[in-house]
Design a protein around this motif. Sequence first.
Motif, PDB file in Angstrom:
ATOM      1  N   THR A 114     -52.254  25.429  57.051  1.00 33.29           N
ATOM      2  CA  THR A 114     -51.273  24.740  57.110  1.00 33.29           C
ATOM      3  C   THR A 114     -51.410  23.676  55.889  1.00 33.29           C
ATOM      4  O   THR A 114     -50.374  23.434  55.180  1.00 33.29           O
ATOM      5  CB  THR A 114     -51.126  24.005  58.464  1.00 33.29           C
ATOM      6  OG1 THR A 114     -50.934  25.159  59.603  1.00 33.29           O
ATOM      7  CG2 THR A 114     -49.850  23.058  58.486  1.00 33.29           C
TER       8      THR A 114
ATOM      9  N   TYR B 282     -44.581  23.882  51.616  1.00 32.05           N
ATOM     10  CA  TYR B 282     -43.670  24.613  52.674  1.00 32.05           C
ATOM     11  C   TYR B 282     -43.598  23.924  54.014  1.00 32.05           C
ATOM     12  O   TYR B 282     -42.453  24.278  54.827  1.00 32.05           O
ATOM     13  CB  TYR B 282     -43.950  26.050  52.788  1.00 32.05           C
ATOM     14  CG  TYR B 282     -44.168  26.925  51.549  1.00 32.05           C
ATOM     15  CD1 TYR B 282     -42.989  27.439  50.948  1.00 32.05           C
ATOM     16  CD2 TYR B 282     -45.342  27.182  51.007  1.00 32.05           C
ATOM     17  CE1 TYR B 282     -43.106  28.234  49.907  1.00 32.05           C
ATOM     18  CE2 TYR B 282     -45.466  27.940  49.786  1.00 32.05           C
ATOM     19  CZ  TYR B 282     -44.393  28.379  49.202  1.00 32.05           C
ATOM     20  OH  TYR B 282     -44.213  29.306  48.053  1.00 32.05           O
TER      21      TYR B 282
ATOM     22  N   TYR C 115     -40.764  25.039  56.645  1.00 32.87           N
ATOM     23  CA  TYR C 115     -41.151  25.674  57.917  1.00 32.87           C
ATOM     24  C   TYR C 115     -40.733  24.587  59.277  1.00 32.87           C
ATOM     25  O   TYR C 115     -40.654  25.159  60.483  1.00 32.87           O
ATOM     26  CB  TYR C 115     -42.809  25.466  58.017  1.00 32.87           C
ATOM     27  CG  TYR C 115     -43.088  26.453  57.253  1.00 32.87           C
ATOM     28  CD1 TYR C 115     -42.542  27.429  56.594  1.00 32.87           C
ATOM     29  CD2 TYR C 115     -44.483  26.559  56.611  1.00 32.87           C
ATOM     30  CE1 TYR C 115     -43.003  28.668  55.674  1.00 32.87           C
ATOM     31  CE2 TYR C 115     -45.088  27.698  55.587  1.00 32.87           C
ATOM     32  CZ  TYR C 115     -44.216  28.472  55.475  1.00 32.87           C
ATOM     33  OH  TYR C 115     -44.577  29.617  54.475  1.00 32.87           O
TER      34      TYR C 115
ATOM     35  N   ASP D 210     -43.522  27.980  66.597  1.00 30.85           N
ATOM     36  CA  ASP D 210     -44.036  27.473  65.377  1.00 30.85           C
ATOM     37  C   ASP D 210     -45.391  28.551  65.065  1.00 30.85           C
ATOM     38  O   ASP D 210     -46.416  28.447  65.741  1.00 30.85           O
ATOM     39  CB  ASP D 210     -44.675  26.287  65.588  1.00 30.85           C
ATOM     40  CG  ASP D 210     -45.232  25.598  64.435  1.00 30.85           C
ATOM     41  OD1 ASP D 210     -45.441  26.354  63.595  1.00 30.85           O
ATOM     42  OD2 ASP D 210     -45.378  24.470  64.425  1.00 30.85           O
TER      43      ASP D 210
ATOM     44  N   ARG E  20     -47.270  28.476  62.825  1.00 29.48           N
ATOM     45  CA  ARG E  20     -48.696  27.933  62.588  1.00 29.48           C
ATOM     46  C   ARG E  20     -49.748  27.846  63.769  1.00 29.48           C
ATOM     47  O   ARG E  20     -51.003  27.446  63.493  1.00 29.48           O
ATOM     48  CB  ARG E  20     -48.464  26.904  61.788  1.00 29.48           C
ATOM     49  CG  ARG E  20     -47.776  27.162  60.520  1.00 29.48           C
ATOM     50  CD  ARG E  20     -47.072  25.696  59.982  1.00 29.48           C
ATOM     51  NE  ARG E  20     -46.099  25.176  60.971  1.00 29.48           N
ATOM     52  CZ  ARG E  20     -45.195  24.052  60.569  1.00 29.48           C
ATOM     53  NH1 ARG E  20     -45.538  23.521  59.257  1.00 29.48           N
ATOM     54  NH2 ARG E  20     -44.223  23.707  61.226  1.00 29.48           N
TER      55      ARG E  20
END
Length: 209
Positions: free
Chosen positions: A12, A18, A22, A192, A194
């Motif tokens: 991340t 980004y 995101y 999400d 991530r």
Amino acid sequence: MTPIAPALQAETDRLSAYADAYDALVAKLVKAGAGRRAPRVGQRFAGFALPDAQGRFHTLAQLLGEGQPLVISFHRGLWCPWCRVESAGWGDAAHELAAAGARLVTISAEVDGGAAALGQRAGGLALVDVDLGLCLTLGLVISIPAALADAYREGGDDLAALLGGSGRLLPIPATFLLDGKGIVRFAFVDPDFRQRAEPAVVLAASGSG
């Protein structure tokens, strides 16, 4: 086994350029209720039949045939940095997975050997969700903005080539632990991408972690 959270955060941080795009996408998905239709703890997981990289089909009933716990991990693909971290984490957890008497299945729509390579990295059986059919059934499909798809392509990840179709549809990464009867005992679904389930937490839900 080594926690995957630090490696996820490292990716991340590496891709912080980004972050705004995101974050905006995730906020929109959460507002729209993305992932809310996914199977929940206590529910029976939907039956399916999916091919492996050699074209052999595997059904959920067959995978549960020996009555052992089954971990099902849905991935965006080997192209995704966070998927690479998660799959490596499962590879690292192979001993604990075996000790829990469980089996791992990875599912990705990635073509041209990508799904198989991800499964090999994770140490599990790799299945290919052609055209995201199973993910659609489970409520695990999102549409990304054209601008983000373009950004991925400019960065070297042409999602239309990697996944087929328009390149605008992606799965929500998700992890489920099923008992020997196909009942969901653990579920992690987060728009999400991530964020991922820690293998240790998943296995703890089996009662053997």
